[in-house]
Write an enzyme that holds these catalytic residues in place. Structure first.
Site, PDB file in Angstrom:
ATOM      1  N   GLU A 159      55.034  -2.274  23.500  1.00 48.28           N
ATOM      2  CA  GLU A 159      55.801  -3.523  23.530  1.00 48.28           C
ATOM      3  C   GLU A 159      56.811  -3.580  22.388  1.00 48.28           C
ATOM      4  OE1 GLU A 159      55.135  -8.382  23.444  1.00 48.28           O
ATOM      5  OE2 GLU A 159      53.584  -7.036  22.654  1.00 48.28           O
ATOM      6  N   GLU A 207      52.320 -16.163  26.922  1.00 46.88           N
ATOM      7  CA  GLU A 207      51.954 -15.937  25.530  1.00 46.88           C
ATOM      8  C   GLU A 207      52.782 -16.862  24.632  1.00 46.88           C
ATOM      9  OE1 GLU A 207      50.932 -12.049  22.809  1.00 46.88           O
ATOM     10  OE2 GLU A 207      52.954 -12.192  23.640  1.00 46.88           O
TER      11      GLU A 207
END
Length: 273
Positions: free
Chosen positions: A143, A246
Site C-alpha cells: 500500500e 478506513e
C-alpha cells in the site's frame, strides 16, 4: 455495486474491539478488515465472524514495534528473519479467519539510507512472502501511504507500487489502493482507478474523506462520482473487490457515532441499486 468492508480498527471506537463485529453486522456490513489480529486468539476472532455472518477480507502482517513507531518490516535491511516470522504468523491467522489478503507494510526509510538502498530488500522480502502466501492460496498486498500521515514511509505512489509488482513478478502480489492516500500524494483519482483496476493488480480499495480522514462524504473528494466509476468497472468485469472503510468517525467515540455517520453508505447503495 461496490462492496464495502468495515474497518474495525477505526470504526465503532466507543466499543471494545470484539464487540465491533456485531455492530458492523447490525449496520449491514457483510465484511470487515482491521489492522492487526494478533492481540486476540484466532479462534475467538473466527467465532465473532461466524456469529455475525461476516467475512474477513484483509489484515496486516505484524509491523515490527508499532508502539515504538515502526510501520512495517518489509523494506528494512537486517530484519529479514523477523519479517519471515511475521509472514508465517499472519498466514496462520489467515487460515483461521479464511482471509484472502495480507498487507505487508513497507516500513520507514531507515536513518542514513535512501529508498534506493532499501529497494533490493523490499523486493526480496516480497518475493519470498508472495511465494509462501501462494502455497496457502493468499494474496500479499502493498500500500502506498502518504508521507503526511506516516512521515518517511517507504512507499508513497501508485506508479512505484506497480513498478514493484513488475519487478517481483508474482501474480498474487497486488496493490492496496487507498484513495485517501492517493488523493493526498497524487490526485487524479478517477483516472488512476480507470488505469489500474482493469489490470487485475489492485487487490483492495480503501476510502476516507480528505483531508481529515472522516466519513467519505466529508471533504474534497467526490466519492459518489468515484463509486460510479468503480461500479462501472465492476459491471464490465474489470474489477471485483472490496472497499475498506478506513476512516475515523467525525462524531468520535460516542455511542452510535459510527452508525449515525453512515448516510454516505445508504446513498451509495441507493445510487447503484
Amino acid at each position: 455495486m461496490p462492496r464495502f468492508a468495515a474497518n474495525l480498527s477505526m470504526l465503532y471506537p466507543e466499543l471494545d474491539f470484539l464487540d465491533r463485529f456485531e455492530a458492523a453486522a447490525r449496520d449491514g456490513f457483510e465484511a470487515v478488515e482491521f489492522l492487526f489480529p494478533y492481540a486476540y486468539p484466532a479462534h475467538e476472532l473466527a467465532a465473532r465472524l461466524q456469529a455475525n455472518g461476516l467475512r474477513q477480507v484483509l489484515f496486516n502482517l505484524p509491523p515490527g514495534q508499532w508502539d515504538d513507531g515502526e510501520r512495517g518490516l518489509t523494506a528494512l535491511p537486517g530484519r529479514e528473519a523477523e519479517f519471515r516470522e511475521a509472514v508465517q504468523l499472519a498466514l496462520r491467522y489467515a487460515d483461521a479467519l479464511d482471509c484472502p489478503r495480507l498487507h505487508a507494510m513497507a516500513g520507514l526509510v531507515a536513518p542514513g539510507l535512501r529508498r534506493e538502498d532499501m529497494q533490493a530488500t523490499y523486493l526480496d522480502n516480497l518475493r519470498w512472502a508472495a511465494e509462501q502466501a501462494a502455497r496457502a492460496g493468499r494474496d500479499i498486498l502493498i500500500e502506498p501511504i502518504n508521507p503526511r500521515d506516516i512521515p518517511g514511509f517507504f512507499l508513497n505512489r501508485q506508479d512505484h507500487a506497480h513498478q514493484v509488482l513488475d519487478a517481483v513478478g508474482a501474480p498474487n502480489l497486488k496493490v492496496q489502493m487507498d484513495l485517501y492516500h492517493c488523493q493526498i500524494v497524487e490526485g487524479d483519482v478517477a483516472t488512476k482507478l480507470r488505469r489500474y483496476l482493469p489490470t487485475g493488480r489492485v487487490g483492495h480499495l480503501q476510502i476516507a474523506g480528505v483531508p481529515q480522514r472522516h466519513e467519505p462524504d466529508l471533504g474534497e473528494l467526490n466519492h459518489p462520482y468515484l463509486f460510479g466509476v468503480i461500479d462501472e468497472l465492476m459491471a464490465t468485469g474489470q474489477w471485483d473487490g472490496w472497499i475498506g472503510c478506513e476512516y475515523r468517525p467525525s462524531r468520535g467515540a460516542v455511542p452510535g457515532g459510527t452508525s449515525a455517520g453512515l448516510g454516505w453508505l445508504r446513498a451509495a447503495q441507493a445510487a447503484t441499486a
